[in-house]
Motif scaffolding. Structure first.
Motif, PDB file in Angstrom:
ATOM      1  N   UNK A 227     -18.187  13.244  19.138  1.00  0.00           N
ATOM      2  CA  UNK A 227     -17.912  12.871  17.750  1.00  0.00           C
ATOM      3  C   UNK A 227     -17.580  11.387  17.605  1.00  0.00           C
ATOM      4  N   UNK A 228     -17.170  10.759  18.699  1.00  0.00           N
ATOM      5  CA  UNK A 228     -16.844   9.336  18.664  1.00  0.00           C
ATOM      6  C   UNK A 228     -18.070   8.440  18.860  1.00  0.00           C
ATOM      7  N   UNK A 229     -19.165   8.993  19.312  1.00  0.00           N
ATOM      8  CA  UNK A 229     -20.305   8.178  19.730  1.00  0.00           C
ATOM      9  C   UNK A 229     -20.782   7.222  18.652  1.00  0.00           C
ATOM     10  N   UNK A 230     -20.803   7.642  17.404  1.00  0.00           N
ATOM     11  CA  UNK A 230     -21.378   6.822  16.356  1.00  0.00           C
ATOM     12  C   UNK A 230     -20.486   5.649  15.955  1.00  0.00           C
TER      13      UNK A 230
ATOM     14  N   UNK B 190      -3.745  23.836  13.323  1.00  0.00           N
ATOM     15  CA  UNK B 190      -2.855  22.685  13.173  1.00  0.00           C
ATOM     16  C   UNK B 190      -2.870  22.106  11.759  1.00  0.00           C
ATOM     17  N   UNK B 191      -3.930  22.370  11.023  1.00  0.00           N
ATOM     18  CA  UNK B 191      -4.069  21.752   9.707  1.00  0.00           C
ATOM     19  C   UNK B 191      -4.463  20.286   9.776  1.00  0.00           C
ATOM     20  N   UNK B 192      -4.903  19.834  10.948  1.00  0.00           N
ATOM     21  CA  UNK B 192      -5.288  18.430  11.158  1.00  0.00           C
ATOM     22  C   UNK B 192      -6.803  18.330  11.279  1.00  0.00           C
ATOM     23  N   UNK B 193      -7.403  17.511  10.431  1.00  0.00           N
ATOM     24  CA  UNK B 193      -8.839  17.223  10.543  1.00  0.00           C
ATOM     25  C   UNK B 193      -9.012  15.773  10.940  1.00  0.00           C
ATOM     26  N   UNK B 194     -10.042  15.519  11.711  1.00  0.00           N
ATOM     27  CA  UNK B 194     -10.277  14.175  12.245  1.00  0.00           C
ATOM     28  C   UNK B 194     -11.172  13.371  11.305  1.00  0.00           C
ATOM     29  N   UNK B 195     -10.927  12.069  11.184  1.00  0.00           N
ATOM     30  CA  UNK B 195     -11.762  11.218  10.339  1.00  0.00           C
ATOM     31  C   UNK B 195     -13.083  10.874  11.023  1.00  0.00           C
ATOM     32  N   UNK B 196     -13.791  11.906  11.454  1.00  0.00           N
ATOM     33  CA  UNK B 196     -15.065  11.765  12.136  1.00  0.00           C
ATOM     34  C   UNK B 196     -16.044  12.775  11.581  1.00  0.00           C
ATOM     35  N   UNK B 197     -17.326  12.521  11.770  1.00  0.00           N
ATOM     36  CA  UNK B 197     -18.324  13.497  11.330  1.00  0.00           C
ATOM     37  C   UNK B 197     -18.243  14.740  12.195  1.00  0.00           C
TER      38      UNK B 197
ATOM     39  N   UNK C 288      -7.133   6.928  13.276  1.00  0.00           N
ATOM     40  CA  UNK C 288      -7.488   5.748  12.479  1.00  0.00           C
ATOM     41  C   UNK C 288      -6.885   4.465  13.035  1.00  0.00           C
ATOM     42  N   UNK C 289      -5.820   4.586  13.845  1.00  0.00           N
ATOM     43  CA  UNK C 289      -5.230   3.406  14.472  1.00  0.00           C
ATOM     44  C   UNK C 289      -6.039   2.957  15.694  1.00  0.00           C
TER      45      UNK C 289
END
Length: 300
Positions: free
Chosen positions: A189-192, A293-300, A131-132
């Motif tokens: 996943x970053x494309x949009x 990891x328990x980490x989800x990305x703020x992406x679709x 997010x940064x």
């Protein structure tokens, strides 16, 4: 594209914030040094704070040190939380730190050391800092892989942590293949969102302390041949720096030395193995990495 891309081609970096994992030594130090000398605000994200401070003292520029142990999810979460406060805007995240050919060991969370550090640690850190980066035009995530991604390399979903049997080289190959697959899946996943891109790089064969765990039988021959078969860390860092700063770089690309066998030389666009482009495996690895990891990305 420039055929002999050097440190002099790094564009002005004033106003940019760069996080470099493992920035206190070897390739990471040279990457951090060159970015700082071009004006970037650089954070050395390192496990050993004292060594990090010593390294920062040898760099001319705006350099700080952040405690980060990629072998511990708790440390990664703590470091990410501190970085989000100190640096709400991040332009470059350079996933450089790594271990190579280690004896069979596990991380604090029970992951095989090489897979846990090289891939899962950076996967978690990236997700926690994304997010940064997302709002920042021209931001990049550069993950350092290796030609080792071709060596006996596959993603062993039935034994990711090598509990049944262990081979140093094969485990390293899996971790470096995972670095590439992560980059390619992340880029899609970053494309949009339009601002941030994901790029990979490898240093060829560089004469750094990363190879300290190589089997004893190879130490003497390598020491004799090092001048011929390796390049200095400042050259080995150039593919990462090109991936991070060259305006002509596109998301999903992979940079490495231009010389024969990609062992040494000036950085150029290179190709990765066919296995690294398997989308089904990339997507499965992503899901497994989120679960572990328990980490989800703020992406679709």
């Amino acid at each position: 594209m420039t055929s002999h891309w050097t440190e002099q081609h790094i564009p002005d970096q004033h106003g940019r914030v760069a996080i470099v994992t493992g920035g206190n030594t070897g390739l990471g130090f040279e990457t951090a040094r060159m970015l700082a000398e071009r004006g970037a605000t650089v954070v050395l994200a390192v496990r050993d704070i004292e060594k990090g401070k010593q390294a920062a003292g040898r760099i001319v520029g705006d350099v700080t040190v952040q405690a980060l142990d990629l072998m511990s999810l708790a440390s990664i979460r703590s470091a990410a939380a501190e970085l989000r406060i100190s640096h709400p805007r991040i332009d470059l995240l350079i996933n450089n730190a790594g271990v190579m050919y280690t004896p069979k060991r596990t991380t604090a969370d029970g992951f095989e050391m090489q897979f846990g550090t090289n891939h899962l640690g950076h996967f978690a850190l990236t997700g926690l800092l994304l997010n940064q980066l997302l709002p920042v035009p021209g931001s990049r995530i550069v993950t350092v892989s290796s030609t080792g991604h071709r060596i006996r390399a596959a993603i062993h979903f039935d034994d990711l942590h090598w509990e049944r049997s262990y081979g140093r080289a094969a485990a390293y190959g899996q971790s470096k293949l995972a670095n590439l697959m992560f980059t390619y899946e992340l880029q899609r996943r970053l494309l949009e969102q339009g601002n941030t891109i994901a790029v990979a790089a490898h240093p060829g064969v560089s004469n750094t302390e990363l190879v300290r765990n190589r089997p004893a039988a190879f130490r003497l021959p390598v020491s004799w041949l090092a001048p011929l078969l390796t390049q200095k860390p400042e050259m080995g860092a150039l593919p990462t720096l090109r991936a991070a700063t060259d305006p002509g770089v596109a998301g999903g690309q992979y940079y490495g030395p231009a010389g024969m066998g990609e062992i040494r030389g000036y950085p150029t666009l290179v190709a990765s193995s066919d296995a690294s482009h398997d989308r089904a495996v990339q997507q499965r690895l992503w899901r497994v990495s989120e679960e572990l990891t328990g980490v989800t990305f703020p992406l679709r």
